[in-house]
Design a protein around this motif. Structure first.
Motif, mmCIF file in Angstrom:
data_model
loop_
_atom_site.group_PDB
_atom_site.id
_atom_site.type_symbol
_atom_site.label_atom_id
_atom_site.label_comp_id
_atom_site.label_asym_id
_atom_site.label_seq_id
_atom_site.Cartn_x
_atom_site.Cartn_y
_atom_site.Cartn_z
ATOM 1 N N GLN A 322 1.103 -1.488 0.350
ATOM 2 C CA GLN A 322 -0.134 0.461 -0.216
ATOM 3 C C GLN A 322 1.072 1.330 0.273
ATOM 4 O O GLN A 322 0.394 2.553 -0.905
ATOM 5 C CB GLN A 322 -0.820 -0.270 1.121
ATOM 6 N N THR A 323 1.547 1.146 0.317
ATOM 7 C CA THR A 323 3.132 2.519 0.403
ATOM 8 C C THR A 323 3.842 2.698 -0.564
ATOM 9 O O THR A 323 3.211 3.884 -1.096
ATOM 10 C CB THR A 323 4.205 2.207 1.571
ATOM 11 N N LEU A 324 3.498 2.046 -1.753
ATOM 12 C CA LEU A 324 4.097 2.250 -2.855
ATOM 13 C C LEU A 324 2.919 2.342 -3.729
ATOM 14 O O LEU A 324 2.743 3.065 -4.393
ATOM 15 C CB LEU A 324 5.193 0.948 -3.438
ATOM 16 N N LYS A 325 1.789 2.119 -3.752
ATOM 17 C CA LYS A 325 0.847 2.659 -4.297
ATOM 18 C C LYS A 325 0.382 3.283 -3.662
ATOM 19 O O LYS A 325 -0.159 4.386 -4.596
ATOM 20 C CB LYS A 325 -0.041 1.511 -4.247
ATOM 21 N N GLN A 326 0.643 4.579 -2.315
ATOM 22 C CA GLN A 326 0.764 5.794 -2.089
ATOM 23 C C GLN A 326 1.760 6.691 -3.229
ATOM 24 O O GLN A 326 1.105 7.707 -3.518
ATOM 25 C CB GLN A 326 0.835 6.126 -0.949
ATOM 26 N N PHE A 327 2.054 6.559 -3.714
ATOM 27 C CA PHE A 327 3.580 7.366 -3.402
ATOM 28 C C PHE A 327 4.095 7.180 -5.200
ATOM 29 O O PHE A 327 4.769 7.204 -5.262
ATOM 30 C CB PHE A 327 4.925 7.352 -2.714
ATOM 31 N N ASN A 328 2.953 5.710 -6.091
ATOM 32 C CA ASN A 328 3.046 5.745 -7.564
ATOM 33 C C ASN A 328 4.324 5.029 -7.866
ATOM 34 O O ASN A 328 5.018 5.410 -8.529
ATOM 35 C CB ASN A 328 2.851 6.803 -7.945
ATOM 36 N N ILE A 329 5.338 4.110 -7.448
ATOM 37 C CA ILE A 329 5.995 3.742 -7.491
ATOM 38 C C ILE A 329 5.240 2.181 -7.657
ATOM 39 O O ILE A 329 5.032 1.228 -7.568
ATOM 40 C CB ILE A 329 7.060 3.013 -5.885
ATOM 41 N N LYS A 330 6.493 1.638 -8.953
ATOM 42 C CA LYS A 330 6.026 0.610 -10.022
ATOM 43 C C LYS A 330 7.083 0.007 -9.740
ATOM 44 O O LYS A 330 8.110 0.186 -9.953
ATOM 45 C CB LYS A 330 5.600 1.018 -11.444
ATOM 46 N N LEU A 331 6.697 -1.617 -9.407
ATOM 47 C CA LEU A 331 8.247 -2.762 -9.247
ATOM 48 C C LEU A 331 8.559 -3.364 -10.797
ATOM 49 O O LEU A 331 7.628 -2.925 -11.610
ATOM 50 C CB LEU A 331 7.993 -3.606 -8.528
ATOM 51 N N ARG A 332 10.284 -2.257 -11.075
ATOM 52 C CA ARG A 332 10.464 -3.845 -12.659
ATOM 53 C C ARG A 332 10.332 -4.872 -11.888
ATOM 54 O O ARG A 332 10.300 -6.187 -10.847
ATOM 55 C CB ARG A 332 11.649 -3.544 -12.547
ATOM 56 N N PRO A 333 9.866 -5.539 -13.133
ATOM 57 C CA PRO A 333 9.475 -7.855 -13.401
ATOM 58 C C PRO A 333 11.051 -7.239 -12.784
ATOM 59 O O PRO A 333 11.950 -7.419 -13.494
ATOM 60 C CB PRO A 333 8.838 -7.813 -14.070
ATOM 61 N N PRO A 334 11.141 -9.786 -12.540
ATOM 62 C CA PRO A 334 12.361 -9.786 -12.010
ATOM 63 C C PRO A 334 13.146 -9.735 -13.602
ATOM 64 O O PRO A 334 12.857 -10.194 -14.398
ATOM 65 C CB PRO A 334 12.104 -11.171 -11.794
ATOM 66 N N GLY A 335 14.781 -9.129 -13.660
ATOM 67 C CA GLY A 335 15.457 -9.439 -14.587
ATOM 68 C C GLY A 335 15.146 -8.017 -15.705
ATOM 69 O O GLY A 335 15.488 -8.306 -16.985
ATOM 70 N N ALA A 336 14.198 -7.332 -14.533
ATOM 71 C CA ALA A 336 13.641 -5.997 -16.122
ATOM 72 C C ALA A 336 15.635 -5.343 -16.265
ATOM 73 O O ALA A 336 15.663 -4.752 -16.827
ATOM 74 C CB ALA A 336 12.881 -4.948 -15.425
ATOM 75 N N ASP A 337 16.382 -5.057 -14.844
ATOM 76 C CA ASP A 337 17.341 -5.072 -15.458
ATOM 77 C C ASP A 337 18.430 -4.750 -16.376
ATOM 78 O O ASP A 337 19.505 -4.418 -16.834
ATOM 79 C CB ASP A 337 18.004 -4.872 -13.894
ATOM 80 N N LYS A 338 18.510 -6.371 -16.639
ATOM 81 C CA LYS A 338 19.498 -6.440 -17.645
ATOM 82 C C LYS A 338 18.538 -6.856 -18.849
ATOM 83 O O LYS A 338 17.264 -7.093 -19.373
ATOM 84 C CB LYS A 338 19.057 -8.412 -17.623
ATOM 85 N N PRO A 339 19.317 -5.752 -19.873
ATOM 86 C CA PRO A 339 19.023 -5.775 -21.245
ATOM 87 C C PRO A 339 19.016 -7.142 -22.128
ATOM 88 O O PRO A 339 19.840 -8.389 -21.986
ATOM 89 C CB PRO A 339 20.040 -4.606 -21.781
ATOM 90 N N SER A 340 17.382 -7.055 -22.961
ATOM 91 C CA SER A 340 17.667 -8.199 -24.078
ATOM 92 C C SER A 340 19.205 -8.594 -24.972
ATOM 93 O O SER A 340 19.834 -7.352 -24.856
ATOM 94 C CB SER A 340 16.567 -7.637 -25.313
ATOM 95 N N TRP A 341 18.583 -9.689 -25.151
ATOM 96 C CA TRP A 341 20.142 -9.834 -26.663
ATOM 97 C C TRP A 341 19.936 -8.524 -27.491
ATOM 98 O O TRP A 341 21.141 -8.461 -28.077
ATOM 99 C CB TRP A 341 19.633 -11.202 -26.541
#
Length: 345
Positions: A322-341
């Protein structure tokens, strides 16, 4: 008379080189006198032709003087254009020299003023209230940089802990499958580690948002204000340098040359004064808006940090989300930090 002269000219060949110039004639005084008389009594040179052979030769050797005149005009036009380009380049060079000269004079005056201030011989313009605000900003920036450094260290350590929990949960799950006698115990621990890992990733999203906001405040907003302050301090030094120069000239003689120098110094002083006052006004406005922006940003970020940390260590997953929703923070899905091939190519 003319017929006899022309018969003499017809019996002699006048050599012409590639430029249309006649070669060297034999030294014949009578022929020279006759030719001079022909030049006086003959036709207009603009209507004559130069013959490159004997008298009565073919028209192939005739060169019209109008073509020579046109060639000379073309050469004169190209020469004038080249002279224009040369004058333009010379003007640019003179302008650059003047710019360097002004810069050198300005640097000399500012260096002299700086040395005088360092050794206590010169006076400087002081705005006590504004300089106190500037010192507060610099001290605040240092403290916020320390907060940013510690928050980044916390993020790195917590990220490593979450990765360890994730690996530990996978290991417990694997052992629960391979150890029938401890299946339940390994299974409970695996579920606990997976839940902690999930909550830890949620907390990491909140802390990363906190770090990003502090970084923007410190390295962009505050840094922009400090750059304006640096320009203001440079303008203050120039203003005092030209002010001191004007004061020195005012104490000297008052002859015509000195008065002209005083007038020029007065104009330069006024220019530097306007620049100094303009930058001073800019600094005051930026410091005011910076303080308002800092309070607004830090109020939001500190509230986020407190709520996220409290919910995580209380084990309240619902409150954490709820805290993340309150501040409009969206989590990155697992592996999103790694660029695609495809992006790596």
């Amino acid at each position: 008379m003319t017929d006899s002269i022309m018969s003499k000219a017809a019996t002699m060949e006048i050599p012409i080189n590639s430029n249309g110039d006649t070669g060297t004639l034999p030294e014949d005084d009578s022929l020279e006198q006759d030719l001079q008389q022909v030049m006086v009594s003959g036709p207009n040179l603009n209507e004559t032709s130069i013959v490159s052979g004997g008298y009565g030769g073919t028209a192939e050797g005739i060169i019209s003087t109008s073509s020579i005149k046109g060639s000379n005009m073309h050469h004169s036009s190209s020469s004038s254009s080249s002279m224009t380009a040369e004058e333009a380049s010379r003007g640019v060079a003179v302008e650059k020299i003047e710019t360097v000269k002004k810069w050198g004079l300005n640097t000399y005056k500012c260096t002299k003023q700086m040395i005088s201030e360092r050794f206590g011989r010169g006076s400087r313009t002081v705005d006590l209230e504004l300089e106190a605000q500037i010192e507060v900003l610099r001290d605040t920036k240092k403290k916020y940089e320390n907060v940013l450094r510690l928050a980044r260290a916390l993020t790195n350590h917590f990220y490593n802990m979450v990765q360890t929990q994730h690996a530990l949960g996978d290991t417990f799950a694997d052992l629960s499958q391979k150890s029938p006698e401890l299946r339940d115990e390994f299974g409970y621990n695996a579920e606990t580690q997976k839940l902690l890992c999930k909550n830890g990733e949620t907390l990491l999203g909140a802390v990363n948002f906190f770090v990003s906001s502090i970084n923007t405040l410190v390295n962009k907003t505050m840094e922009d204000s400090l750059m304006t302050i640096k320009m203001y301090e440079g303008a203050r030094l120039e203003f005092d340098a030209y002010r001191s120069d004007l004061e020195e000239l005012s104490l000297g003689p008052k002859d015509a040359v000195a008065m002209a120098r005083i007038d020029a110094a007065q104009q330069q002083y006024q220019v530097q004064k306007d620049k100094y006052e303009r930058l001073r006004s800019d600094v005051i406005i930026k410091l005011k808006f910076l303080e308002e922006n800092k309070v607004k940003v830090m109020h939001k970020q500190l509230l986020l940090f407190h709520n996220a940390i409290s919910a995580y260590f209380a084990g309240n997953q619902q409150q954490l989300e709820q805290t993340l929703k309150q501040f409009n923070i969206k989590l990155r899905p697992p592996g999103a930090d790694k660029p695609s091939w495809l992006e790596e190519q």
